[in-house]
Design a protein around this motif. Structure first.
Motif, PDB file in Angstrom:
ATOM      1  N   ALA A 202       0.503  -1.244   0.100  1.00  0.00           N
ATOM      2  CA  ALA A 202       0.078   0.508   0.667  1.00  0.00           C
ATOM      3  C   ALA A 202       0.942   1.174  -0.149  1.00  0.00           C
ATOM      4  N   MET A 203       1.893   1.290   0.523  1.00  0.00           N
ATOM      5  CA  MET A 203       3.082   2.492   1.096  1.00  0.00           C
ATOM      6  C   MET A 203       3.803   2.630  -0.893  1.00  0.00           C
ATOM      7  N   MET A 204       4.035   1.230  -1.232  1.00  0.00           N
ATOM      8  CA  MET A 204       5.414   1.574  -2.601  1.00  0.00           C
ATOM      9  C   MET A 204       4.005   1.809  -3.806  1.00  0.00           C
ATOM     10  N   THR A 205       2.534   2.148  -3.361  1.00  0.00           N
ATOM     11  CA  THR A 205       2.544   2.201  -4.736  1.00  0.00           C
ATOM     12  C   THR A 205       2.424   4.384  -4.672  1.00  0.00           C
ATOM     13  N   ASP A 206       3.093   4.185  -3.549  1.00  0.00           N
ATOM     14  CA  ASP A 206       3.571   5.977  -3.936  1.00  0.00           C
ATOM     15  C   ASP A 206       4.635   6.186  -3.697  1.00  0.00           C
ATOM     16  N   CYS A 207       5.012   4.991  -3.814  1.00  0.00           N
ATOM     17  CA  CYS A 207       7.014   5.416  -3.612  1.00  0.00           C
ATOM     18  C   CYS A 207       7.711   4.920  -4.975  1.00  0.00           C
ATOM     19  N   ILE A 208       7.024   6.672  -5.565  1.00  0.00           N
ATOM     20  CA  ILE A 208       7.501   6.250  -7.268  1.00  0.00           C
ATOM     21  C   ILE A 208       8.599   7.845  -7.099  1.00  0.00           C
ATOM     22  N   PRO A 209       9.185   7.876  -8.147  1.00  0.00           N
ATOM     23  CA  PRO A 209       9.563   9.165  -8.902  1.00  0.00           C
ATOM     24  C   PRO A 209       8.529  10.474  -9.475  1.00  0.00           C
ATOM     25  N   SER A 210       8.423  11.362  -8.905  1.00  0.00           N
ATOM     26  CA  SER A 210       7.769  12.762  -9.940  1.00  0.00           C
ATOM     27  C   SER A 210       7.462  11.684 -10.781  1.00  0.00           C
ATOM     28  N   MET A 211       5.617  12.234 -11.690  1.00  0.00           N
ATOM     29  CA  MET A 211       5.766  12.038 -13.320  1.00  0.00           C
ATOM     30  C   MET A 211       6.055  13.290 -13.606  1.00  0.00           C
ATOM     31  N   SER A 212       5.758  14.546 -12.321  1.00  0.00           N
ATOM     32  CA  SER A 212       5.257  14.921 -13.466  1.00  0.00           C
ATOM     33  C   SER A 212       6.733  16.163 -13.680  1.00  0.00           C
ATOM     34  N   ASP A 213       7.515  15.929 -12.303  1.00  0.00           N
ATOM     35  CA  ASP A 213       8.704  16.244 -12.746  1.00  0.00           C
ATOM     36  C   ASP A 213       9.363  16.196 -14.490  1.00  0.00           C
ATOM     37  N   THR A 214       9.047  14.947 -14.025  1.00  0.00           N
ATOM     38  CA  THR A 214      10.025  14.108 -14.750  1.00  0.00           C
ATOM     39  C   THR A 214       9.726  14.607 -16.679  1.00  0.00           C
ATOM     40  N   LEU A 215       8.336  14.281 -16.215  1.00  0.00           N
ATOM     41  CA  LEU A 215       7.209  14.390 -17.713  1.00  0.00           C
ATOM     42  C   LEU A 215       7.936  16.396 -18.352  1.00  0.00           C
ATOM     43  N   LEU A 216       8.241  17.611 -17.402  1.00  0.00           N
ATOM     44  CA  LEU A 216       8.961  17.955 -17.223  1.00  0.00           C
ATOM     45  C   LEU A 216       9.931  18.385 -17.452  1.00  0.00           C
ATOM     46  N   ARG A 217      10.743  18.196 -17.004  1.00  0.00           N
ATOM     47  CA  ARG A 217      11.995  18.013 -17.727  1.00  0.00           C
ATOM     48  C   ARG A 217      12.226  19.396 -16.698  1.00  0.00           C
ATOM     49  N   GLY A 219      13.785  19.167 -13.424  1.00  0.00           N
ATOM     50  CA  GLY A 219      15.299  19.169 -12.230  1.00  0.00           C
ATOM     51  C   GLY A 219      14.910  19.226 -10.763  1.00  0.00           C
ATOM     52  N   GLY A 220      13.377  19.171 -10.442  1.00  0.00           N
ATOM     53  CA  GLY A 220      12.594  18.878  -8.766  1.00  0.00           C
ATOM     54  C   GLY A 220      13.471  17.776  -8.085  1.00  0.00           C
ATOM     55  N   LEU A 221      13.261  17.561  -7.277  1.00  0.00           N
ATOM     56  CA  LEU A 221      13.650  17.136  -6.214  1.00  0.00           C
ATOM     57  C   LEU A 221      13.397  15.465  -6.956  1.00  0.00           C
ATOM     58  N   TYR A 222      12.268  14.884  -7.266  1.00  0.00           N
ATOM     59  CA  TYR A 222      11.782  13.586  -7.845  1.00  0.00           C
ATOM     60  C   TYR A 222      11.782  13.769  -8.979  1.00  0.00           C
ATOM     61  N   ASP A 223      12.447  13.762 -10.217  1.00  0.00           N
ATOM     62  CA  ASP A 223      13.239  14.376 -11.625  1.00  0.00           C
ATOM     63  C   ASP A 223      13.640  13.146 -10.861  1.00  0.00           C
ATOM     64  N   ALA A 224      13.058  11.593 -12.359  1.00  0.00           N
ATOM     65  CA  ALA A 224      13.774  10.267 -12.200  1.00  0.00           C
ATOM     66  C   ALA A 224      15.575  11.261 -13.002  1.00  0.00           C
ATOM     67  N   ARG A 225      14.979  12.334 -13.929  1.00  0.00           N
ATOM     68  CA  ARG A 225      16.527  12.091 -14.939  1.00  0.00           C
ATOM     69  C   ARG A 225      17.092  12.783 -14.185  1.00  0.00           C
ATOM     70  N   ARG A 226      17.112  13.501 -13.609  1.00  0.00           N
ATOM     71  CA  ARG A 226      17.530  14.485 -12.572  1.00  0.00           C
ATOM     72  C   ARG A 226      18.533  13.541 -11.760  1.00  0.00           C
ATOM     73  N   SER A 227      18.263  12.519 -10.746  1.00  0.00           N
ATOM     74  CA  SER A 227      19.083  11.556 -10.707  1.00  0.00           C
ATOM     75  C   SER A 227      19.028  10.683 -11.145  1.00  0.00           C
ATOM     76  N   PHE A 228      18.679  10.494 -12.552  1.00  0.00           N
ATOM     77  CA  PHE A 228      20.035   8.962 -13.098  1.00  0.00           C
ATOM     78  C   PHE A 228      21.209   9.547 -13.145  1.00  0.00           C
ATOM     79  N   THR A 229      21.304  11.061 -13.634  1.00  0.00           N
ATOM     80  CA  THR A 229      22.139  11.926 -13.850  1.00  0.00           C
ATOM     81  C   THR A 229      23.770  11.284 -13.135  1.00  0.00           C
ATOM     82  N   GLN A 230      23.341  11.930 -11.693  1.00  0.00           N
ATOM     83  CA  GLN A 230      23.766  11.426 -10.715  1.00  0.00           C
ATOM     84  C   GLN A 230      24.263  10.190 -10.079  1.00  0.00           C
TER      85      GLN A 230
END
Length: 333
Positions: A202-217, A219-230
C-alpha cells in the motif's frame, strides 16, 4: 502476511473501542510539514486488516485480506497522531466492505473504502497475454546487487535526505539507459532491514519518482532524469556501489511544483508469502499531464514478475510553495 515489520511498528496501531483505532506517525514519513500519502495509505490498510481479524463478526467470516482499497485525500495529514473510525458498511459471506475515516484534531483528513476477501478462496484461474509494454529490462541478479557487484541492466542507489527519510532504508535499482519513454519509470525496490507485506505494498504504490517533474524535465527533487544523471556518473567511478543521493527542505522550498494525490485506488492481485517479499518491481506510468491534472498508474510485481497489485492515482500538480511554506498543512484544494 508478515506479522510485524518496522513499518507496522511505526504505525503503532492501537484499539480505543470496537471500531475506533489510533495510529502514531513517524518522522520518517514526513515531507516538510505533512505526511507522505503512501504511509497514510499503509496505516489505513493496517487498520482495516487488523479490524477484519479481530472484530468478532468479521473474523468469523474468514476474510483477512484486502481486495480493493479506495482512498479520498480530503486534506493534508499533519505530522501528528491520527484516529481511524471504521464503519462496517456490508458484512457478506464472500466479501465485506468497510468505511475508514482518518481524522486529526477532530477534522476528517482521509476517507477510505476497503473491500475484504480471502485471497486463498478457490475460484476459476486462467493465464492471459498481458505483458508490460514496452518490456522492462531483464531482472537483476539480486544476490550480486546486494554484494555490491555491478549488474548488466540496473544501477543501485539510496536516497538519504530530509524529505521522506524512510528512503534511507530503501535500495532502488534504476534501469541502465535511464527513462527513454516519456511517462514511464521502472525500478526495483527492497528494504535492507525488512521484508514487504501487503501493508508495505500500500505504501509502495506512492513510492515512485515524480512523474510531473520527470515529464517537465524541471530538475525537481524527484525528477527521475535528474537523479539518473547523478546515479550514472557515480556508477562509472564506483561500479556496483549504491549511489547516495540527498535532498533537503531548502531544496524542496525551491522546487516549482509538487504532486497532490486526490484519490488512490489499489487492487491486490494475490496473497503474499507469510514472510513477505524481499524485492518488488514497480512501473509508474502517466498517460497525460494537462492543465495541472495527471493520471498515474502503478504496477507492482514480485521477483518473478508475477503481478502483486495495481494502483491508480488522480493527481493535481500544484505550486510547491503551497506545501513547503505553509507549516499549518492546510488543504491545498
Amino acid at each position: 502476511m508478515a506479522s510485524s515489520s518496522i513499518l507496522k511498528d511505526q504505525i503503532n496501531l492501537k484499539r480505543s473501542s470496537s471500531h475506533i483505532y489510533t495510529v502514531s506517525y513517524h518522522a520518517d514519513w514526513t515531507a516538510g510539514p505533512v505526511l507522505h500519502g503512501g504511509c497514510v495509505a499503509a496505516a489505513i490498510h493496517h487498520a482495516a486488516t487488523t479490524h477484519l481479524v479481530t472484530e468478532p463478526t468479521l473474523a468469523a467470516l474468514d476474510q483477512p485480506d484486502i481486495l480493493a482499497l479506495h482512498l479520498e485525500f480530503l486534506r493534508a495529514c499533519e505530522a501528528r497522531g491520527s484516529t481511524i473510525t471504521i464503519t462496517d458498511l456490508k458484512v457478506g459471506a464472500r466479501t465485506s466492505t468497510l468505511q475508514l475515516e482518518l481524522s486529526q484534531g477532530g477534522q476528517t483528513k482521509v476517507i477510505a473504502l476497503a473491500t475484504s476477501i480471502n485471497l486463498d478462496s478457490p475460484g476459476p484461474t486462467a493465464a492471459t497475454a498481458w505483458r508490460l509494454h514496452p518490456p522492462p529490462r531483464p531482472a537483476p541478479d539480486f544476490e550480486a546487487v546486494l554484494a555490491h557487484r555491478p549488474d548488466a541492466h540496473w544501477l543501485p542507489a539510496h536516497l538519504v535526505g530530509e524529505i521522506l527519510p524512510f528512503t534511507r532504508r530503501q535500495l532502488v535499482l534504476n534501469p541502465r539507459g535511464g527513462f527513454p519513454v516519456d511517462g514511464i519509470c521502472d525500478a526495483w525496490n527492497t528494504f535492507l532491514d525488512d521484508r514487504m507485506d501487503a501493508t508495505y505494498l500500500a505504501m509502495m504504490t506512492d513510492c515512485i519518482p515524480s512523474m510531473s517533474d520527470t515529464l517537465l524535465r524541471n530538475g525537481g527533487l524527484y525528477d527521475a532524469r535528474r537523479s539518473f544523471t547523478q546515479i550514472e556518473q557515480w556508477a562509472k567511478e564506483n561500479p556496483g556501489i549504491p549511489a547516495e543521493l540527498t535532498n533537503s527542505l531548502k531544496e524542496a522550498m525551491q522546487t516549482p511544483i509538487f504532486n497532490n494525490t486526490v484519490t488512490l485506488d489499489i487492487e491486490f492481485k494475490r496473497k503474499l508469502p507469510k514472510n513477505g517479499v524481499q524485492w518488488t518491481f514497480t512501473r509508474a506510468e502517466s498517460r497525460m499531464l494537462e492543465g495541472g491534472r495527471m493520471d498515474l498508474d502503478v504496477t507492482i510485481c514480485d521477483q518473478n514478475m508475477d503481478l502483486l497489485c495495481i494502483a491508480r492515482q488522480a493527481v493535481l500538480v500544484l505550486d510547491a510553495r503551497r506545501k513547503f511554506r505553509d507549516r499549518k498543512a492546510k488543504s491545498v484544494l
